[in-house]
Enzyme design. Structure first.
Site, PDB file in Angstrom:
ATOM      1  N   GLU A 111       0.751  -1.270   0.029  1.00 40.60           N
ATOM      2  CA  GLU A 111      -0.021  -0.113  -0.240  1.00 40.60           C
ATOM      3  C   GLU A 111       0.875   1.212   0.166  1.00 40.60           C
ATOM      4  OE1 GLU A 111      -4.103  -0.827   1.929  1.00 40.60           O
ATOM      5  OE2 GLU A 111      -2.447  -1.460   3.432  1.00 40.60           O
ATOM      6  N   GLU A 131      -3.816  -9.567   3.748  1.00 38.20           N
ATOM      7  CA  GLU A 131      -4.372  -9.195   5.214  1.00 38.20           C
ATOM      8  C   GLU A 131      -5.637  -9.988   5.338  1.00 38.20           C
ATOM      9  OE1 GLU A 131      -2.473  -5.196   3.633  1.00 38.20           O
ATOM     10  OE2 GLU A 131      -3.526  -6.885   2.579  1.00 38.20           O
TER      11      GLU A 131
END
Length: 246
Positions: A111, A131
């Protein structure tokens, strides 16, 4: 006076800042100390805009957030958007940013890379957002940046299907602009920044601003161009161009 960096190394050059995530023993996991230091970098670049080169030490970019810290976070931490606010701030920096990625860029590391304007990767780079396997979502920008970078189909494969993108796949889908061998990574990134740095700083800042504006924005484009048309830099650059071509 700011505390001495403990998670980053920062090299200031005349037209750029080279920032290295420097926790190689933890594969540059993004923890609270690194987040705080990256906010300091952002504040510095907001006060005195320069190009940014972001890379990682020890053969990885960043293999994710610091899981021990992440496990301890609760609802209020999630609502505070700790990592997301930082990555949004990096994405909004006034001048172009380049991430130079070797090895793993996973979870929060991916990210962080998505938040940069451009990415260059080595042949051994790997991007992914695992995640959900840890019981959480990629909540630091992947859901709204990755689809714009690679398309919704591939974003779903990464965020829902657990797909890892190696360097070849990342290049094919446009996530990275160039793939090089590990020993050539920083030189390749600096070549891109050298090319960018030959452009007008104000034109770069306004181009980035209108690119990041939501929706169609013809008036903003016209206003930005009007500012540039009245500047001496535009006149001088075009004069040099005309003199060279004649």
């Amino acid at each position: 006076m700011a505390a001495a960096p403990i998670a980053l190394t920062v090299d200031e050059q005349p037209d750029r800042l080279v920032v290295t995530l420097d926790r190689p023993a933890q594969r540059n996991a993004i923890g609270a100390a690194m987040i705080g230091e990256l906010h300091e970098v952002c504040a510095r670049l907001e006060r005195a805009p320069k190009l940014l080169l972001l890379t990682g030490a020890g053969g990885d970019f960043a293999a994710g957030a610091d899981i021990a810290e992440l496990r301890a976070r609760g609802r209020d931490d999630a609502l505070a958007g700790i990592n997301r606010n930082l990555f949004d701030r990096i994405a909004a920096l006034p001048m172009p940013t380049v991430a130079a990625i070797d090895g793993y860029a996973l979870g929060g590391g991916a990210e962080l890379a998505y938040a940069c304007d451009m990415r260059i990767a080595t042949s051994r780079a790997v991007f992914g957002n695992p995640e959900p396997g840890l019981g959480i979502i990629a909540a630091a920008g992947a859901s709204y940046r990755l689809p714009g970078l690679v398309g919704m189909s591939i974003a779903r494969q990464v965020l829902l299907g657990g797909r890892l993108l190696d360097a070849g796949a990342a290049s094919t889908c446009g996530l990275v602009m160039e793939v090089v061998e590990p020993g050539d990574l920083l030189a390749a990134a600096h070549r891109v920044l050298d090319r960018i740095g030959r452009s007008s700083p104000l034109a770069l800042r306004l181009t980035k601003a209108v690119l990041d504006a939501p929706g169609a924005h013809p008036l903003s484009d016209d206003l930005a161009q009007a500012v540039l048309f009245e500047g001496a830099d535009k006149h001088d650059r075009m004069t040099r161009f005309l003199e060279k071509t004649t």
